[in-house]
Design an enzyme around this catalytic site. Structure first.
Site, short mmCIF file in Angstrom:
data_model
loop_
_atom_site.label_atom_id
_atom_site.label_comp_id
_atom_site.label_asym_id
_atom_site.label_seq_id
_atom_site.Cartn_x
_atom_site.Cartn_y
_atom_site.Cartn_z
N ASP A 1 52.42 55.67 13.79
CA ASP A 1 52.04 54.31 14.10
C ASP A 1 51.20 53.74 12.96
O ASP A 1 50.31 54.41 12.43
CB ASP A 1 51.24 54.30 15.40
CG ASP A 1 50.79 52.92 15.81
OD1 ASP A 1 51.65 52.09 16.08
OD2 ASP A 1 49.56 52.69 15.83
N GLU B 1 55.62 53.20 10.45
CA GLU B 1 55.52 51.77 10.19
C GLU B 1 54.77 51.56 8.87
O GLU B 1 53.56 51.77 8.81
CB GLU B 1 54.76 51.08 11.32
CG GLU B 1 55.46 51.15 12.66
CD GLU B 1 54.62 50.52 13.76
OE1 GLU B 1 55.14 49.63 14.45
OE2 GLU B 1 53.44 50.91 13.93
#
Length: 710
Positions: free
Chosen positions: A409, A438
């Site tokens: 994340d 990400e």
């Protein structure tokens, strides 16, 4: 914490630098000369390097004769014999501190039946205590820990401590911080206390996961553990729990497969679960009253208790999660964990901050906590002990829980060196592990060239990145709901989609490009269409199929959001991180209603898996074997050729058509092909096509030239 009154403030900001702040209205009482006094009362002079008038204080920057030892209580004296304690300041964020106190050993509770060693890294602390409580809660004791080298406090407790609860008391700057262990591997309900457990009692039968040669061979399916089974029509007994993932042959009331059986039928290879480490936002003792995706990490090395049948039993959540992972392995599915090493739920309350205040988080130039994550704190992954924690944690999940991949994340918060180390470690522990995240460029105080962001992907080989260019080209902008992508009929996005189909050359390599159009974040594709398009449901379903086909037949790593294949909706909610089960649950009733759409996706997945030409690994291979046909201005047509040595077919042509009007596409060199599928049908019998292909609706067409004569 105590409310401490000090006549003036003194901070150790570097190993030899002390900053003194004297109240502006009392400079006649406090000031030079300054002296440093150690625990034995020995005094040494402090040299004034700088004096500055601030709004409410006079600031003195002082230099000591040598490095000030940490782990002891020092005093700073000024004229008139006034004194204050020397507080640990910005020194802990210096490179000199990092090098001086980096500890390579094992931390946490190290168990054996004869004794347990407790180790906590707290170099800025002047003392540390261990609080112990028996499993039945009747016995409680607090023991003094001993400071060892590199700022580690340690104590050995004899006897079998299996099941005992523990916490640390850390003393920093004359304050006591009561905290759980950052390295805890088991906790009580809602993560209040650490628990010592016997590892031999936590073992489950293991099954070998499916091996993969390249990330491009994977088909990733993102799911949330609670969403996956909570629906009334899920057919699963353990709704919302880890053990739902162990149930086989589940089905809806109408006999359509659900759960693990459904995933097997669909043909995906990897299930990526939203965070299942211990998180805030759901009361583990009453989980039905709230909902959360799980991006509020409390304990990084402990499973979340709300997914357990008994969150009050520290063992059960561990055994249940391990059992679930092995059940998925047994059924041919690999497991990816979503890891949130970029922030914590609340910085002030986290075990990181309460053991070494100020160290584990980035601060801006003014000394305030950085907020690139948007949740109030950024973990300083570039600091040696923060990096060590991340690496230790990843090793733990790979070895102890046998996960097969990690999705990071907000990976752009992390630094490149840490991500490289993660890759090296993961390949040693579990070759072929999938690592991706990400790579958004976030406003955190880390030099641009050190961020693990998309624009630095070339410096992190083997690490995948969510390809937002691909997503926005196919779907349309995430941030402008009215913007339509190619699959929603905007043919101006054609060139951008073609770039993604070819593996995003010059941007990412195919093995790094995570190709997707929807995930748990933002609007689902179906919900975006509801806003953008005034079309009937049948046409929208064709566009849904088209978007999935583009994902599955492009070069790179395909990623599907659970339920995407049957037009998942969240009723227009674009950020459902704490919405109700009604919004977030996977609608197995809709799965039954749209089984034809699912069958279409299943066959697309099978097509990709059967033909290596869709899974080329390098930009060079893509350049050698893929070219676009320019016979149509609006549809996308491309050719995979010279593939006979790597594929079961000699040549493949794929056409993605975003319009309903009829049009003819001229085939290359006047050759004849067989039609494998059109937007409506996968053909069981050979359907020859010569010279021209008739486009008769929105969707994807696949033609091929078989080996031999047809």
């Amino acid at each position: 914490m105590l409310n401490i009154s000090r006549p003036f403030e003194a901070y150790l900001d570097e190993m030899r630098t002390i900053t003194v702040l004297v109240p502006g209205n009392r400079t006649d009482c406090f000031g030079p000369p300054f002296l440093l006094e150690d625990e034995q009362g020995k005094e040494s002079g402090l040299l004034i390097k700088e004096t500055r008038e601030l709004k409410e204080h006079r600031k003195y920057v002082l230099e000591s004769e040598g490095p000030v030892p940490l782990g002891r209580v020092h005093k700073v004296r000024c004229r008139g014999s006034e004194w204050t304690d020397l507080q640990i300041g910005a020194v802990i964020r210096t490179a000199e501190f990092d090098q001086a106190f980096f500890y390579e050993g094992t931390l946490g509770a190290i168990y054996s039946r004869e004794r347990t060693i407790f180790r906590v890294w707290a170099p800025s602390a002047s003392a540390a205590m261990l609080e112990l409580q028996s499993p039945d809660g009747t016995q409680k004791t607090v023991l003094q820990m001993v400071r060892k080298h590199k700022g580690v406090y340690e104590i050995t407790v004899d006897g079998d401590m299996n099941g005992w609860m523990y916490m640390y008391h850390i003393y920093v700057n004359r304050e006591r911080f009561r905290t759980a262990d950052p390295y805890a591997k088991a906790v009580t309900a809602n993560g209040e206390k650490g628990v010592v457990l016997d590892p031999d009692e936590l073992k489950v039968e293991k099954h070998d996961p499916q091996a993969f040669q390249s990330p491009c061979d994977a088909v990733i399916y993102e799911a949330h553990i609670r969403d996956f089974s909570i629906h009334d029509e899920s057919g699963m007994q353990y709704k919302g729990k880890y053990l739902a993932l162990t149930e086989e042959h589940t089905e809806t009331a109408g006999g359509f497969s659900t759960g693990v059986s459904y995933l097997q039928e669909l043909g995906i290879t990897h299930v990526e679960f939203l965070p299942f480490n211990d998180f805030a936002g759901v009361d583990e003792l009453d989980p039905g009253t709230s909902y959360n995706w799980g991006y509020n990490p409390l304990h990084f090395n402990v499973p979340e208790g709300s997914y357990s049948l008994d969150p009050q039993d520290p063992k059960k959540r561990i055994i249940e999660l391990k059992t679930a992972i092995q059940a998925l392995h047994k059924n041919g599915l690999n497991v990816i964990m979503d890891a949130v090493y970029n922030h914590v739920y609340k910085r002030e309350d986290s075990p990181f901050e309460r053991t070494v205040p100020g160290y584990f988080f980035r601060h801006d130039e003014f000394g305030f906590p950085a907020d690139g994550t948007g949740v109030g704190n950024d973990i300083a992954s570039e600091r040696l002990m923060a990096r060590k924690f991340i690496l230790d944690s990843i090793r733990f999940w790979l070895e102890d829980y046998d996960v097969d991949g990690i999705r990071f994340d907000l990976m752009g918060i992390l630094d490149i060196e840490t991500v490289r180390r993660i890759k090296q470690l993961a390949e040693r522990v579990k070759p072929g592990v999938l690592l991706f995240g990400e790579g958004w460029d976030l406003n955190t105080p880390l030099p641009d060239g050190q961020k693990a962001a998309l624009h630095n992907a070339g410096n992190m080989p083997g690490i995948g990145f969510f390809n937002d260019r691909f997503r926005d080209a196919v779907k349309g902008s995430t941030f402008h709901l009215e913007d339509r992508g190619f699959a929603l009929g905007d043919v101006r996005k054609k060139a951008a989609v073609q770039d993604g189909i070819a593996g995003s050359p010059g941007f990412l390599s195919p093995q790094q490009s995570i190709n997707y159009v929807e995930s748990h974040d933002n609007h689902t594709f179906w919900d975006k269409m509801a806003f953008c398009l005034q079309e009937d449901q049948k046409t929208k379903r064709l566009r849904q199929r088209l978007s999935i086909a583009i994902v599955l037949l492009s070069q790179g790593v395909p990623f599907l959001h659970s339920g995407q294949e049957f037009c998942r909706t969240k009723q227009g909610n674009q950020n459902s991180y704490r919405a109700s089960d009604q919004i977030n649950r996977l609608d197995w009733k809709k799965r039954a209603a749209l089984h034809g759409d699912i069958e279409y996706v299943r066959k697309l997945i099978a097509l990709r898996k059967a033909h290596p030409a869709f899974r080329l690994r390098t930009p060079g291979e893509v350049k050698k074997h893929l070219s676009f046909l320019e016979e149509t201005k609006e549809a996308i047509a491309y050719r995979l050729y010279h593939i006979g040595k790597i594929d079961g077919w000699n040549e493949i042509i794929v056409v993605h058509c975003p319009f309903a009007k009829k049009e003819e596409l001229k085939l290359p060199d006047g050759k004849s092909y067989l039609l494998y599928c059109d937007p409506f049908t996968f053909f069981q019998e050979m359907v020859p096509v010569s010279g021209w292909l008739q486009l008769n609706g929105i969707g994807t067409y696949v033609l091929y030239e078989p080996k031999g004569i047809f």
